[in-house]
Design a protein around this motif. Structure first.
Motif, PDB file in Angstrom:
ATOM      1  N   ALA A  38       0.836  -1.206   0.000  1.00 27.17           N
ATOM      2  CA  ALA A  38       0.000   0.000   0.000  1.00 27.17           C
ATOM      3  C   ALA A  38       0.868   1.251   0.000  1.00 27.17           C
ATOM      4  N   ASP A  57      -2.167   5.164   4.304  1.00 29.49           N
ATOM      5  CA  ASP A  57      -1.746   4.182   3.298  1.00 29.49           C
ATOM      6  C   ASP A  57      -2.700   4.090   2.110  1.00 29.49           C
ATOM      7  N   ASN A  58      -3.771   4.891   2.092  1.00 26.20           N
ATOM      8  CA  ASN A  58      -4.751   4.786   1.016  1.00 26.20           C
ATOM      9  C   ASN A  58      -5.236   6.134   0.491  1.00 26.20           C
TER      10      ASN A  58
END
Length: 168
Positions: A38, A57-58
Motif C-alpha cells: 500500500a 496508506d490509502n
C-alpha cells in the motif's frame, strides 16, 4: 560426552525454534506485506501525480485537503457510488472504479491542478443541494447534482473533463 549431549540438546532446541518461527507470524507477515504494498502504491501515485501529501496508506491530499484521492475501494465495494456525505466524487473508471477523487468547494476548478484532467469516467454527487458540471474547457459535458446524484458511466465523454464547476 557431557558436552556432546549438551550440544545436541541445544541444537535440537534451536532447530525446533527455527522451524516454528515462520509458522507463528504468518498473518502478521501478510499484513506487513500488504502495508508495504500500500505504501508503495501511494509513493508510485505521488511520483506520477506530484504535489500531494500522503494522509495514510490509502489517501492523498492535494491543495491542503481541497481534493482527497482514495486509491483503493473499501472491501466489498462492487460498482457502488460511495462518495462520503458533503463531497462530490469522480472516479478513474466506470461504475465508480478507483482511484476516486473528492471535492467539496464551490466554483470553477481546473482538474489539471491535481493531475486529474482527462480521467473522469464516473461521478457521484453526495450533497443536499447544488450540482457540478464536468467540462472540456468551456464546453459542458455532463452534470451530477442533488436531483441526479450518480453517473456510472460518463460515456460518451469518458476522460474528456478537465474542469469542474460546482454551483452551491
Amino acid at each position: 560426552m557431557v558436552l556432546s549431549r549438551f550440544l545436541r540438546t541445544v541444537l535440537a532446541a534451536l532447530c525446533g525454534a527455527v522451524l516454528l518461527v515462520p509458522a507463528v507470524p504468518g498473518p502478521a507477515l501478510a499484513a506487513s506485506a500488504e502495508r508495504v504494498a500500500a505504501r508503495r502504491q501511494v509513493a508510485a501515485y505521488l511520483a506520477a501525480h506530484p504535489g500531494g501529501v500522503a494522509i495514510n496508506d490509502n489517501e492523498i491530499s492535494y491543495g491542503g485537503g481541497a481534493l482527497v484521492i482514495t486509491l483503493r475501494a473499501p472491501e466489498r465495494n462492487y460498482a457502488v457510488a460511495d462518495c462520503p456525505w458533503g463531497w462530490y466524487c469522480f472516479y478513474d473508471r466506470t461504475d465508480f472504479g478507483y482511484p476516486r477523487g473528492k471535492l467539496s468547494s464551490c466554483g470553477r476548478q481546473n482538474l489539471a491542478t491535481w493531475q486529474w484532467q482527462f480521467r473522469v469516467e464516473s461521478a457521484h454527487y453526495n450533497m443536499s443541494s447544488g450540482s457540478v458540471t464536468f467540462s472540456y474547457y468551456d464546453t459542458p459535458l455532463f452534470s451530477v447534482g442533488a436531483g441526479n446524484r450518480i453517473r456510472a458511466d460518463a460515456s460518451p465523454y469518458r476522460n474528456w473533463a478537465n474542469y469542474v464547476n460546482r454551483w452551491c
